[in-house]
Design a protein around this motif. Structure first.
Motif, PDB file in Angstrom:
ATOM      1  N   GLY A   1      43.825  46.803  50.256  1.00  0.00           N
ATOM      2  CA  GLY A   1      44.643  47.171  51.418  1.00  0.00           C
ATOM      3  C   GLY A   1      45.499  45.990  51.850  1.00  0.00           C
ATOM      4  O   GLY A   1      46.688  46.132  52.158  1.00  0.00           O
TER       5      GLY A   1
ATOM      6  N   ALA B   1      46.458  43.454  49.991  1.00  0.00           N
ATOM      7  CA  ALA B   1      47.493  43.220  48.976  1.00  0.00           C
ATOM      8  C   ALA B   1      48.625  44.242  49.124  1.00  0.00           C
ATOM      9  O   ALA B   1      49.810  43.880  49.099  1.00  0.00           O
ATOM     10  CB  ALA B   1      46.877  43.302  47.585  1.00  0.00           C
ATOM     11  N   PHE B   2      48.283  45.506  49.303  1.00  0.00           N
ATOM     12  CA  PHE B   2      49.307  46.547  49.416  1.00  0.00           C
ATOM     13  C   PHE B   2      50.171  46.302  50.666  1.00  0.00           C
ATOM     14  O   PHE B   2      51.405  46.400  50.604  1.00  0.00           O
ATOM     15  CB  PHE B   2      48.638  47.925  49.473  1.00  0.00           C
ATOM     16  CG  PHE B   2      49.595  49.087  49.525  1.00  0.00           C
ATOM     17  CD1 PHE B   2      50.659  49.186  48.637  1.00  0.00           C
ATOM     18  CD2 PHE B   2      49.434  50.098  50.473  1.00  0.00           C
ATOM     19  CE1 PHE B   2      51.539  50.268  48.682  1.00  0.00           C
ATOM     20  CE2 PHE B   2      50.302  51.183  50.524  1.00  0.00           C
ATOM     21  CZ  PHE B   2      51.360  51.260  49.635  1.00  0.00           C
ATOM     22  N   GLY B   3      49.530  45.968  51.784  1.00  0.00           N
ATOM     23  CA  GLY B   3      50.269  45.699  53.020  1.00  0.00           C
ATOM     24  C   GLY B   3      51.205  44.513  52.855  1.00  0.00           C
ATOM     25  O   GLY B   3      52.365  44.537  53.284  1.00  0.00           O
TER      26      GLY B   3
END
Lengths: 194, 190
Positions: free
Chosen positions: B11, B13-15
């Motif tokens: 999460g 990393a994605f953000g």
């Protein structure tokens, strides 16, 4: 050229890293999705004022049931996640907030303060009233999440994760969203400049 | 517990990545929808093509056994998508980018999330009445893909063609479009 300090990456760097996080998550856990977690947070808040909202139920497939038809669907899948917020999907979305915070904290040149409430393209067409921006964004948020729930996913779940798997639902969703969004944006933001 | 740690890492990393792509900046998103700035479109098309290509390539080589999760195609995907599109264009946010934008300190993103929580709540309340309607009529068999995922419960429209040709072909087209679309002009930058 420090990637952590840059405000925005080159489109190829962005594309490769975004693609990698999508493939790593589908390889290790499951495809990325966001909009369901708005329902889970609603459920958590609702449950805090009504403890009957989600109950343990051994006859349900997921072990939980709810008098609310939406939380109760798919064998109480959402009901279970409302009862146990420390689950993968919910924590993933909470961690996205931290990711956004860290990325902006490391950014070398901070954005203009006004720009962080009203984007430039908005100011050029619709003026600089904060209240107006907040009211329209509120309505936008309402429509986006209502629509995403009706569609069963959003840009992450349907468009990116869906099209990656070549899902028909992903293509349909992408087609419908752009079909509505492009004319809306063109009509609403018809300023003279770029 | 280990799934929660994975969620934190992935999460985050994605953000982080979403923020750095510029997708959480409504100025960029609105200008993409106005067809004035295709940079984000290049990023999205490239990311989808690239991840799809690797996914089906690794699967065909037997290196990877992906956790496919194909969503059902039904009328509500189109109707919901149209409603979503209007809200997306007027605000410049989608669910994922609003969460990231809020983390990056944008006040308008917080307002969007508040509106989103109310919108999702209203949907929870009306779902019981919508459930039996035409909105939930399946399209093309429901959980259907073009490329064959090899998963029994999902249908494939091009079952007889090896999945890597189908998915790989689509991926190459998406990546080619990503390269062809014009990049942002500097004077358009903030």
């Amino acid at each position: 050229m420090n990637l952590l300090k840059q405000k925005e990456w080159n489109w190829k760097v962005s594309g490769v890293l975004l693609g990698l996080i999508f493939i790593i998550t589908v390889a290790v856990v499951k495809p990325i999705g966001v909009s369901t977690q708005f329902v889970i947070l609603d459920g958590i808040l609702w449950k805090s004022v009504n403890s009957e909202l989600v109950v343990k139920d051994d006859t349900a497939k997921k072990g939980y049931s709810s008098p609310n038809a939406y939380l109760n669907k798919s064998g109480g899948k959402y009901a279970k996640n409302v009862a146990n917020p420390l689950n993968y999907s919910f924590v993933f979305v909470v961690a996205m907030i931290i990711g956004g915070f860290l990325a902006y904290s490391m950014q070398e040149n901070k954005d203009d303060k006004e720009e962080r409430v009203i984007p430039k393209v908005w100011r050029e067409s619709l003026g600089d009233s904060h209240l107006k921006r907040y009211i329209i964004v509120f309505i936008g948020g309402f429509l986006v999440l209502f629509g995403a729930r009706m569609a069963g996913g959003c840009s992450s779940g349907h468009m990116m994760s869906g099209m990656m798997q070549t899902s028909i639902s992903g293509y349909l969703f992408a087609f419908a969203t752009f079909l509505a969004a492009i004319p809306t944006a063109m009509i609403l933001f018809k300023n003279k400049g770029e | 517990m280990s799934s929660v740690i994975l969620a934190l890492v992935f999460g985050l990393a994605f953000g982080f990545i979403l923020q750095k792509t510029g997708a959480a900046n409504p100025h960029r998103l609105i200008n993409m929808l106005r067809l004035k700035d295709f940079t984000l479109m290049k990023v999205i098309l490239f990311a989808i093509g690239f991840s799809s290509l690797l996914l089906f390539l690794f699967m065909s080589l037997g290196i990877l056994n992906p956790h496919f999760s194909v969503k059902t195609a039904y009328m509500g995907v189109i109707v919901g998508g149209l409603i979503f599109g209007v809200g997306w264009a007027i605000s410049g946010f989608c669910p994922g980018t609003s969460v990231v934008g809020a983390g990056a300190g944008r006040k308008d993103a917080l307002v969007f999330i508040f509106g989103g929580l109310i919108g999702a709540f209203v949907y929870m309340l009306v779902y019981g009445d919508l459930k039996g309607t035409l909105l939930f009529n399946k399209i093309l068999g429901g959980k259907t893909t073009l490329a064959n995922t090899g998963v029994e419960k999902y249908n494939s429209l091009l079952e007889s063609i090896p999945a890597i040709y189908v998915a790989g072909g689509i991926a190459i087209v998406l990546i080619a479009i990503a390269f062809i679309l014009p990049a942002r002009k500097m004077e358009n930058d903030l």
